[in-house]
Design a protein around this motif. Sequence first.
Motif, PDB file in Angstrom:
ATOM      1  N   GLY A  11      -3.732  -3.824  -6.728  1.00 35.83           N
ATOM      2  CA  GLY A  11      -4.769  -2.936  -7.258  1.00 35.83           C
ATOM      3  C   GLY A  11      -4.928  -3.112  -8.742  1.00 35.83           C
ATOM      4  N   GLU A  12      -5.157  -2.010  -9.431  1.00 40.80           N
ATOM      5  CA  GLU A  12      -5.349  -2.082 -10.879  1.00 40.80           C
ATOM      6  C   GLU A  12      -4.468  -1.054 -11.560  1.00 40.80           C
ATOM      7  N   TRP A  13      -4.053  -1.416 -12.763  1.00 43.10           N
ATOM      8  CA  TRP A  13      -3.211  -0.505 -13.544  1.00 43.10           C
ATOM      9  C   TRP A  13      -3.958  -0.097 -14.807  1.00 43.10           C
ATOM     10  N   HIS A  14      -3.895   1.179 -15.143  1.00 43.47           N
ATOM     11  CA  HIS A  14      -4.550   1.668 -16.360  1.00 43.47           C
ATOM     12  C   HIS A  14      -3.499   2.273 -17.271  1.00 43.47           C
ATOM     13  N   PRO A  15      -3.383   1.788 -18.529  1.00 40.22           N
ATOM     14  CA  PRO A  15      -2.431   2.402 -19.457  1.00 40.22           C
ATOM     15  C   PRO A  15      -2.816   3.859 -19.703  1.00 40.22           C
ATOM     16  N   ALA A  16      -1.874   4.653 -20.229  1.00 43.55           N
ATOM     17  CA  ALA A  16      -2.139   6.073 -20.510  1.00 43.55           C
ATOM     18  C   ALA A  16      -3.314   6.191 -21.472  1.00 43.55           C
ATOM     19  N   ASN A  17      -4.181   7.146 -21.185  1.00 44.87           N
ATOM     20  CA  ASN A  17      -5.323   7.448 -22.063  1.00 44.87           C
ATOM     21  C   ASN A  17      -6.151   6.225 -22.429  1.00 44.87           C
ATOM     22  N   SER A  18      -6.316   5.337 -21.498  1.00 44.74           N
ATOM     23  CA  SER A  18      -7.108   4.143 -21.794  1.00 44.74           C
ATOM     24  C   SER A  18      -7.953   3.793 -20.590  1.00 44.74           C
ATOM     25  N   SER A  19      -9.111   3.215 -20.867  1.00 47.27           N
ATOM     26  CA  SER A  19      -9.967   2.810 -19.766  1.00 47.27           C
ATOM     27  C   SER A  19      -9.706   1.349 -19.398  1.00 47.27           C
ATOM     28  N   LEU A  20      -8.813   0.740 -20.143  1.00 47.18           N
ATOM     29  CA  LEU A  20      -8.450  -0.653 -19.876  1.00 47.18           C
ATOM     30  C   LEU A  20      -7.915  -0.783 -18.453  1.00 47.18           C
ATOM     31  N   SER A  21      -8.329  -1.829 -17.742  1.00 48.42           N
ATOM     32  CA  SER A  21      -7.735  -2.010 -16.424  1.00 48.42           C
ATOM     33  C   SER A  21      -7.136  -3.403 -16.290  1.00 48.42           C
ATOM     34  N   VAL A  22      -5.956  -3.429 -15.699  1.00 49.56           N
ATOM     35  CA  VAL A  22      -5.179  -4.664 -15.598  1.00 49.56           C
ATOM     36  C   VAL A  22      -4.936  -4.953 -14.122  1.00 49.56           C
ATOM     37  N   VAL A  23      -5.235  -6.173 -13.718  1.00 52.12           N
ATOM     38  CA  VAL A  23      -4.963  -6.549 -12.327  1.00 52.12           C
ATOM     39  C   VAL A  23      -3.446  -6.513 -12.117  1.00 52.12           C
ATOM     40  N   ALA A  24      -3.011  -5.768 -11.103  1.00 49.87           N
ATOM     41  CA  ALA A  24      -1.569  -5.546 -10.942  1.00 49.87           C
ATOM     42  C   ALA A  24      -1.218  -5.331  -9.483  1.00 49.87           C
ATOM     43  N   ARG A  25       0.086  -5.292  -9.214  1.00 58.22           N
ATOM     44  CA  ARG A  25       0.529  -4.946  -7.854  1.00 58.22           C
ATOM     45  C   ARG A  25       1.673  -3.947  -7.950  1.00 58.22           C
ATOM     46  N   LEU A  26       1.740  -3.133  -6.901  1.00 55.81           N
ATOM     47  CA  LEU A  26       2.783  -2.119  -6.831  1.00 55.81           C
ATOM     48  C   LEU A  26       3.944  -2.693  -6.025  1.00 55.81           C
ATOM     49  N   THR A  27       5.151  -2.560  -6.536  1.00 52.45           N
ATOM     50  CA  THR A  27       6.314  -3.047  -5.783  1.00 52.45           C
ATOM     51  C   THR A  27       7.329  -1.935  -5.603  1.00 52.45           C
ATOM     52  N   GLU A  28       8.094  -2.080  -4.530  1.00 57.20           N
ATOM     53  CA  GLU A  28       9.132  -1.091  -4.249  1.00 57.20           C
ATOM     54  C   GLU A  28      10.476  -1.722  -4.592  1.00 57.20           C
ATOM     55  N   THR A  29      11.183  -1.104  -5.512  1.00 54.72           N
ATOM     56  CA  THR A  29      12.476  -1.657  -5.946  1.00 54.72           C
ATOM     57  C   THR A  29      13.603  -0.770  -5.438  1.00 54.72           C
ATOM     58  N   SER A  30      14.806  -1.165  -5.739  1.00 57.23           N
ATOM     59  CA  SER A  30      15.951  -0.370  -5.267  1.00 57.23           C
ATOM     60  C   SER A  30      15.979   0.997  -5.947  1.00 57.23           C
ATOM     61  N   THR A  31      15.340   1.093  -7.136  1.00 56.04           N
ATOM     62  CA  THR A  31      15.385   2.367  -7.846  1.00 56.04           C
ATOM     63  C   THR A  31      14.096   3.169  -7.722  1.00 56.04           C
ATOM     64  N   GLY A  32      13.065   2.574  -7.141  1.00 53.90           N
ATOM     65  CA  GLY A  32      11.815   3.332  -7.004  1.00 53.90           C
ATOM     66  C   GLY A  32      10.609   2.415  -6.961  1.00 53.90           C
ATOM     67  N   LEU A  33       9.637   2.694  -7.794  1.00 54.69           N
ATOM     68  CA  LEU A  33       8.405   1.917  -7.791  1.00 54.69           C
ATOM     69  C   LEU A  33       8.211   1.228  -9.136  1.00 54.69           C
ATOM     70  N   ALA A  34       7.526   0.086  -9.093  1.00 57.05           N
ATOM     71  CA  ALA A  34       7.188  -0.603 -10.332  1.00 57.05           C
ATOM     72  C   ALA A  34       5.801  -1.195 -10.202  1.00 57.05           C
ATOM     73  N   VAL A  35       5.130  -1.335 -11.335  1.00 59.78           N
ATOM     74  CA  VAL A  35       3.835  -2.007 -11.347  1.00 59.78           C
ATOM     75  C   VAL A  35       4.009  -3.299 -12.132  1.00 59.78           C
ATOM     76  N   GLU A  36       3.600  -4.409 -11.504  1.00 61.54           N
ATOM     77  CA  GLU A  36       3.736  -5.716 -12.161  1.00 61.54           C
ATOM     78  C   GLU A  36       2.363  -6.280 -12.460  1.00 61.54           C
ATOM     79  N   ARG A  37       2.244  -6.876 -13.656  1.00 59.87           N
ATOM     80  CA  ARG A  37       1.008  -7.576 -14.002  1.00 59.87           C
ATOM     81  C   ARG A  37       0.872  -8.808 -13.104  1.00 59.87           C
ATOM     82  N   VAL A  38      -0.350  -9.104 -12.661  1.00 68.07           N
ATOM     83  CA  VAL A  38      -0.598 -10.301 -11.846  1.00 68.07           C
ATOM     84  C   VAL A  38      -1.316 -11.309 -12.748  1.00 68.07           C
TER      85      VAL A  38
END
Length: 355
Positions: A11-38
């Motif tokens: 999907g897409e990731w948006h930094p806090a308070n920004s309209s910038l959108s970054v192509v990214a993917r959500l991953t499930e790690t041993s400690t929880g969730l992470a968003v990685e840049r693609v």
Amino acid sequence: MASDGQIVASGEWHPANSSLSVVARLTETSTGLAVERVPSGEILASGGLAGVQISPRVGSIPRRIDFADGSLFETTDNDAIDRLLARSGRRATGLVHKLERFHPRLIVLVVATFLMAGLVYRYALPVLVEVAVAVTPPVVPKIMSVSTLETMDRTMLSPSRLDAGKQREISAGFAKIAALSTRGAAGYSLNFRAGGAIGPNAFALPDGTLVLTDELVELADGDDEMIIGVLAHEIGHVELEHSLRQIYRAAGMAGLIMMIAGDVGSSVEDLLVQGGGLLALSYSRSAEEAADRHSVELMSKAGFDATAIARFFVLLENKLGDRSGTNMLSTHPGTPERRKAILDYESALRAKRQN
Ligand SMILES: [Zn+2]
């Protein structure tokens, strides 16, 4: 550095308070969730599953995953998010999830909205109504009145069956009080109608159009002076601009309902749009009492019995069995009370004149 987690959704990731959108993917790690840049795999955001907010599934609307740092990940892959929630023991939909979403912040917002609405109703609305009445050009009450009478003629009223002589007698009495009113005789027109569903009644439209039903004339049983007293009360409603105020109050209320509910019920809309709604609004208790006093003053000026309208309440009490005292369902004062208030007001006026 990638998270080495299992890919959940893209999907897409948006930094806090920004309209910038970054192509990214959500991953499930041993400690929880992470968003990685693609495609670089750079970690943009991460957090334990308990520390993120996942929006509920609503049709095909993209899901939002809010991270503690204020950034958010958005994906249209709703099924993937549901599978993630199922795996982690959090239900995708249903009450538990909804309760989780119901944050204290939301409660505060709801309470604040109602509080605001209450304050507006209590303090701002009366002022707004007065301003609206003051700036209303005369053509507005005229249009409201014409459309109301048209609607009523179409739906419940029919041509009067009173004989012409009786109509002339009442009209002559009415002309006397109208001439002494603030607007003068030209400010009023008296119309005779058979009342149908509205029965024995008299009412005033904001432009000075008055309607008197045959049923009220029949109820009066020859007491024309009493009828004139009732019409003087209606003149009071016009001069004090009661119906215009009621309309604006209703419009303001609709605005408040809209503010809270986001929509006005169709019945409120009908009330405001159709002229017939004017009559569905009952006057306030204080408006009725003010109109009663107006009747006493006007009748006295015209040399009629100032308390003639009180006889109307005796009639109502006797013939219609209205001994209700204060009826909680209606804003109208009980008729015995109103009759007493009229008599008291007349004696007070008389005492003032004699001093
Ligand atoms: Zn009234």
